[in-house]
Design a protein around this motif. Structure first.
Motif: not given
Length: 325
Positions: A103-111, A159-172
Motif C-alpha cells: 500500500g505504501l510503495v508499490a504504486g511508487m515503484l511499479g509492480v 539486472v532489473a534494478v540497476i538500469p533504474r538507478l540513473d539519478g532521475e529521481g528513482f526512490p531508492i
C-alpha cells in the motif's frame, strides 16, 4: 522406479505448480493494493482494508468448517502444553507488514520493481532458513544447485534494478520496505508451515496468520489515522477491494506446499510467478514506472534459478530428480 517415488514426484511437481500460481496471486495483490493506496493516498488504510477483508472471509469459511475449527483447537492445545512455541503463531506480523509495504510503495515503484525488491529478501533468507531447519522444519543442506539457483535470482534483481538507478529521481530508499518484507515473508512461510503441521488444517493456519496480521494493522492504522486523519473518500471500483481474498488464497497455498518443497524452493517459485505476472501488469496495466527489457531479462534469470534450485542432481548418474521435501 517404485510407485511411492512416482507419487512423491507427482506431489512435489503439483506443489511447485501451485506455488507458481500463488506467486501470480502475490503480484496481483501488489497491483491491487498499490492502486488502492494511491487512490486513498493512505497505504495504512489500504493495507487494513486488504488484510482485514481477507480475515473476514476466512472467519466465514471457518464457521462452516469443522476440520478448521478442530485445527484451531489443536493449535491452542499445543501452545498451552508447550509443544508449540507461542511465537510461531506470529507469522501474520510478516504478512501484515508485506501488505503495508504494498500500500505504501508499490504504486511508487511499479509492480515489477516492487516485486524484484521482495525477491532479494526472500531468496537469501529462504536459503538460510532451510539450512538451519527454522521452526522445526527438516534441515536442507546448502547444496551447490541451491546456491546457484539463489544466485541467479539475486542476479535477476540486479539486472532489473540497476538500469533504474540513473539519478532521475528513482526512490531508492523506498526499495528498503519491500526488501525487508521479502525477509519477513520467508520467516512467515516457515512459521505458517509449522503451524499448519500442528493444526493439520491449512484453513486454521491461514486464519491464525490473518488474525495476527489484522490485529497488528488495526493498531498501526489507528495510530496513523490519529496523526494524519481519515482518507477523503473510498474508491468506487470494487476490484480494488479484492486484495484480501487474493491474499487468503496464496497464503493458504504457501502454508500447504512449504512442507514439501522447502522455504527456498517455495520462495523461488513465488518469485517466478510474481515476476512474470508483474511484467504483464507493467505492460498491460502499468502502476508507477513502466517495465523495460531489463525486467524481461530478470524474469528469465529468476525462472532459471527456480529450475536449478528445485532439481536434485544425482551423483554419478545422468538423471535428475525433484526434491521430495
Amino acid at each position: 522406479m517404485t510407485e511411492p517415488e512416482h507419487g512423491s514426484r507427482a506431489a512435489t511437481a503439483l506443489a511447485i505448480a501451485a506455488t507458481l500460481a500463488a506467486g501470480v496471486g502475490v503480484a496481483t495483490q501488489s497491483r491491487i493494493n498499490g492502486e488502492l493506496g494511491q487512490r486513498l493516498d493512505d497505504g495504512y488504510t489500504a493495507a487494513l482494508i486488504s488484510f482485514g477483508s481477507g480475515w473476514l472471509i476466512l472467519l466465514t469459511i471457518l464457521a462452516f468448517s469443522p476440520r478448521g475449527r478442530e485445527g484451531m483447537a489443536r493449535v491452542i492445545t499445543e501452545v498451552r502444553h508447550g509443544r508449540l512455541a507461542w511465537w510461531m503463531l506470529l507469522g501474520g506480523l510478516a504478512g501484515g507488514y508485506f501488505v503495508l509495504a504494498q500500500g505504501l510503495v508499490a504504486g511508487m515503484l511499479g509492480v515489477a520493481i516492487f516485486t524484484i525488491a521482495i525477491v532479494t529478501g526472500q531468496t537469501v533468507t529462504g536459503l538460510t532458513l532451510d539450512a538451519t531447519g527454522f521452526a522445526g522444519a527438516r534441515r536442507t543442506a546448502i547444496a551447490p544447485a541451491r546456491v546457484l539457483g539463489a544466485t541467479l535470482t539475486v542476479a535477476a534483481v540486479a539486472v532489473a534494478v540497476i538500469p533504474r538507478l540513473d539519478g532521475e529521481g528513482f526512490p531508492i530508499a523506498a526499495i528498503t520496505l519491500p526488501l525487508l518484507a521479502g525477509v519477513a515473508v520467508a520467516f512467515q512461510q516457515g512459521l505458517n508451515g509449522r503451524v499448519r503441521a500442528e493444526a493439520r488444517s491449512a484453513l486454521a493456519a491461514t486464519t491464525i496468520n490473518f488474525t495476527v496480521g489484522t490485529a497488528a494493522l488495526v493498531v498501526a492504522t489507528l495510530t496513523h489515522l490519529l496523526i494524519a486523519g481519515l482518507p477523503e473518500a473510498l474508491p468506487s471500483n470494487p476490484l480494488l477491494y479484492l486484495g484480501g481474498a487474493v491474499g487468503a488464497i496464496f497464503i493458504a497455498i504457501q502454508t500447504v506446499t512449504v512442507g514439501r518443497i522447502g522455504v527456498l524452493v517455495l520462495g523461488l517459485c513465488l518469485v517466478t510467478g510474481q515476476l512474470a505476472a508483474a511484467l504483464v501488469f507493467d505492460v498491460v496495466a502499468p502502476l508507477g514506472p513502466g517495465s523495460t527489457s531489463a525486467t524481461a531479462a530478470a524474469v528469465v534469470l529468476a525462472l532459471s534459478g527456480v529450475l536449478v534450485a528445485s532439481i536434485r542432481w544425482r551423483r554419478g548418474g545422468r538423471g535428475t530428480t525433484l526434491p521430495s521435501a
